[in-house]
Design a protein around this motif. Sequence first.
Motif, PDB file in Angstrom:
ATOM      1  N   PHE A 253       0.833  -1.188   0.000  1.00 40.93           N
ATOM      2  CA  PHE A 253       0.000   0.000   0.000  1.00 40.93           C
ATOM      3  C   PHE A 253       0.878   1.251   0.000  1.00 40.93           C
ATOM      4  O   PHE A 253       1.789   1.380   0.812  1.00 40.93           O
ATOM      5  CB  PHE A 253      -0.922   0.023   1.226  1.00 40.93           C
ATOM      6  N   PRO A 254       0.605   2.210  -0.905  1.00 40.82           N
ATOM      7  CA  PRO A 254       1.431   3.425  -1.004  1.00 40.82           C
ATOM      8  C   PRO A 254       1.054   4.473   0.036  1.00 40.82           C
ATOM      9  O   PRO A 254       0.734   5.611  -0.299  1.00 40.82           O
ATOM     10  CB  PRO A 254       1.132   3.916  -2.423  1.00 40.82           C
ATOM     11  N   TRP A 255       1.059   4.069   1.299  1.00 38.80           N
ATOM     12  CA  TRP A 255       0.731   5.010   2.351  1.00 38.80           C
ATOM     13  C   TRP A 255       1.966   5.796   2.749  1.00 38.80           C
ATOM     14  O   TRP A 255       3.014   5.232   3.047  1.00 38.80           O
ATOM     15  CB  TRP A 255       0.182   4.280   3.575  1.00 38.80           C
ATOM     16  N   GLY A 256       1.828   7.101   2.764  1.00 36.65           N
ATOM     17  CA  GLY A 256       2.940   7.955   3.145  1.00 36.65           C
ATOM     18  C   GLY A 256       2.432   9.294   3.626  1.00 36.65           C
ATOM     19  O   GLY A 256       1.232   9.582   3.589  1.00 36.65           O
TER      20      GLY A 256
END
Length: 268
Positions: A253-256
């Motif tokens: 997941f591209p959580w940032g």
Amino acid sequence: MTQSSPPESGSLLQRIGAAIAEKLTRQSRGYEPYTPSDQETLLATLKPGDILLVEGNARISGAIKYLTQSTWSHAAIYVGDALPAPRDGADRPRLIEVNVADGCVAVPLSKYACFNTRICRPVGLTESECRQVTDFMIDKLGLRYDLRNIVDLMRYFLPTPPVPVRWRRRMIALGSGDPTRAICSSLIAQAFQSITYPILPDVVRREGISDYAEREIYHIRHHSLFAPRDFDLSPYFQIIKPTLTQEFDFRAFPWGEAEDEEVVAEAS
């Protein structure tokens, strides 16, 4: 449960009942699914004999959710490729369901593309037993219900009767006839009962079970008025999450921080 075919189609009460049923099953506006399943993932996950629970948005759905204290208002059974694909190129019907307006019908999976759904899977069935369950439902296609019991239908126009929680489930069984059997998941439950697969636990007296719970389980089993919620709560059906069956990796997941700030900005 004894199924019955409707009387003559010209019966006045039958026609009135059909008109009421059509209004009850009409889709409401404004429904937005919270986490609808991706159709390709759902199709890759489902197996013949699986129960697909649906958070419906028809007028009658609100009554079923309220009376059963559940998110789920509808149930269908997955039959895979058992039914032929339409000649016109439309989606193959892979689900068999029962609704009060149309009776027992086959529908494509795409019908519930925009709904919240849940898969309930029976455990330990052989391929032959799964086929017996799906064949049972296929044999029932075209079954129509007697809708002359107008009182049974009309009570669903009052979706939230002011009664205590413990009595709400009983209200489904109160004076119920063919319309309520169509609304409930009785036919699907009967398909599993045909191979002696349980839906709800046997009624046994043991420590920790209240008198109310014991009476409630017995009452539901005795009248075969199974609701969609019963498959969800059944200790004999496994809950399947399509996303988790497809090599789910939370690290992908591209959580940032940048994405979190964007989400907060949109919410504001």
